[in-house]
Design a protein around this motif. Structure first.
Motif, PDB file in Angstrom:
ATOM      1  N   ARG A   1       0.816  -1.225   0.000  1.00 41.15           N
ATOM      2  CA  ARG A   1       0.000   0.000   0.000  1.00 41.15           C
ATOM      3  C   ARG A   1       0.847   1.272   0.000  1.00 41.15           C
TER       4      ARG A   1
ATOM      5  N   HIS B   1       2.498   3.431  -5.167  1.00 38.87           N
ATOM      6  CA  HIS B   1       1.384   4.058  -5.882  1.00 38.87           C
ATOM      7  C   HIS B   1       1.594   4.002  -7.384  1.00 38.87           C
TER       8      HIS B   1
ATOM      9  N   VAL C   1      -3.428   6.231  -6.485  1.00 38.83           N
ATOM     10  CA  VAL C   1      -3.950   5.197  -5.591  1.00 38.83           C
ATOM     11  C   VAL C   1      -2.875   4.132  -5.445  1.00 38.83           C
ATOM     12  N   ASN C   2      -2.799   3.518  -4.263  1.00 34.73           N
ATOM     13  CA  ASN C   2      -1.812   2.454  -4.073  1.00 34.73           C
ATOM     14  C   ASN C   2      -2.190   1.230  -4.907  1.00 34.73           C
TER      15      ASN C   2
ATOM     16  N   ASP D   1      -4.892  -1.471  -3.375  1.00 35.54           N
ATOM     17  CA  ASP D   1      -6.307  -1.098  -3.432  1.00 35.54           C
ATOM     18  C   ASP D   1      -6.778  -0.865  -4.861  1.00 35.54           C
ATOM     19  N   LEU D   2      -5.844  -0.609  -5.759  1.00 36.12           N
ATOM     20  CA  LEU D   2      -6.174  -0.469  -7.172  1.00 36.12           C
ATOM     21  C   LEU D   2      -6.483  -1.832  -7.793  1.00 36.12           C
TER      22      LEU D   2
ATOM     23  N   MET E   1     -10.769  -2.792  -8.392  1.00 40.67           N
ATOM     24  CA  MET E   1     -10.531  -1.766  -7.370  1.00 40.67           C
ATOM     25  C   MET E   1     -11.485  -1.952  -6.201  1.00 40.67           C
TER      26      MET E   1
ATOM     27  N   VAL F   1     -11.917   3.011  -3.381  1.00 40.40           N
ATOM     28  CA  VAL F   1     -11.126   3.643  -4.438  1.00 40.40           C
ATOM     29  C   VAL F   1     -12.036   4.073  -5.587  1.00 40.40           C
TER      30      VAL F   1
ATOM     31  N   GLU G   1     -13.667   7.172  -4.453  1.00 35.29           N
ATOM     32  CA  GLU G   1     -12.689   8.263  -4.428  1.00 35.29           C
ATOM     33  C   GLU G   1     -12.412   8.813  -5.821  1.00 35.29           C
ATOM     34  N   LEU G   2     -12.386   7.923  -6.827  1.00 32.92           N
ATOM     35  CA  LEU G   2     -12.103   8.339  -8.195  1.00 32.92           C
ATOM     36  C   LEU G   2     -13.348   8.744  -8.975  1.00 32.92           C
TER      37      LEU G   2
END
Length: 126
Positions: free
Chosen positions: A38, A41, A47-48, A51-52, A115, A119, A122-123
């Motif tokens: 994590r 990125h 994003v790391n 989590d991606l 994802m 995430v 967030e995106l």
């Protein structure tokens, strides 16, 4: 330490194929590896990589070896070689890990469904 693989079907851990009970400390080692992942990125998406959904498999082996299968958001990623080194460097810093073997795979192809929901939110994808 007994071999124990974790197949990562999404950013949530899914039980991998295991033979017998997990080795003592295997879960905490895997959690430490995930924490290290994590810190890496994707340079194009803030994003790391864990989590991606770019990490497909984490398999701690005997004698401090860990094998990691990962992919890229696109096969032509200009920093592909560098990302593999970033992963190796980050995971090498985990206590108990002496060797990191990172495999770049493209099957199955990455897509946004890999994802985490956080995430995607967030995106602005959901």
């Amino acid at each position: 330490m007994e071999d124990r693989g974790i197949d990562v079907a999404s950013p949530t851990l899914a039980a991998g194929d295991t033979q017998g009970p997990p080795a003592p400390g295997a879960d905490s080692l895997t959690e430490s590896i995930i924490a290290a992942l994590r810190t890496v990125h994707d340079p194009e998406i803030p994003v790391n990589i864990y989590d991606l959904g770019l990490i497909y498999r984490i398999e701690p082996k005997q004698r401090g070896l860990v094998e990691i299968d990962m992919t890229l958001t696109a096969p032509g990623c200009p920093v592909a070689g560098e990302m593999l080194k970033w992963v190796e460097t980050a995971v090498s810093g985990v206590e108990g890990i002496s060797t990191v073997d990172v495999h770049l795979v493209f099957d199955p192809p990455w897509d946004k469904s890999r994802m985490s929901e956080d995430v995607q939110l967030e995106l602005g994808l959901i």
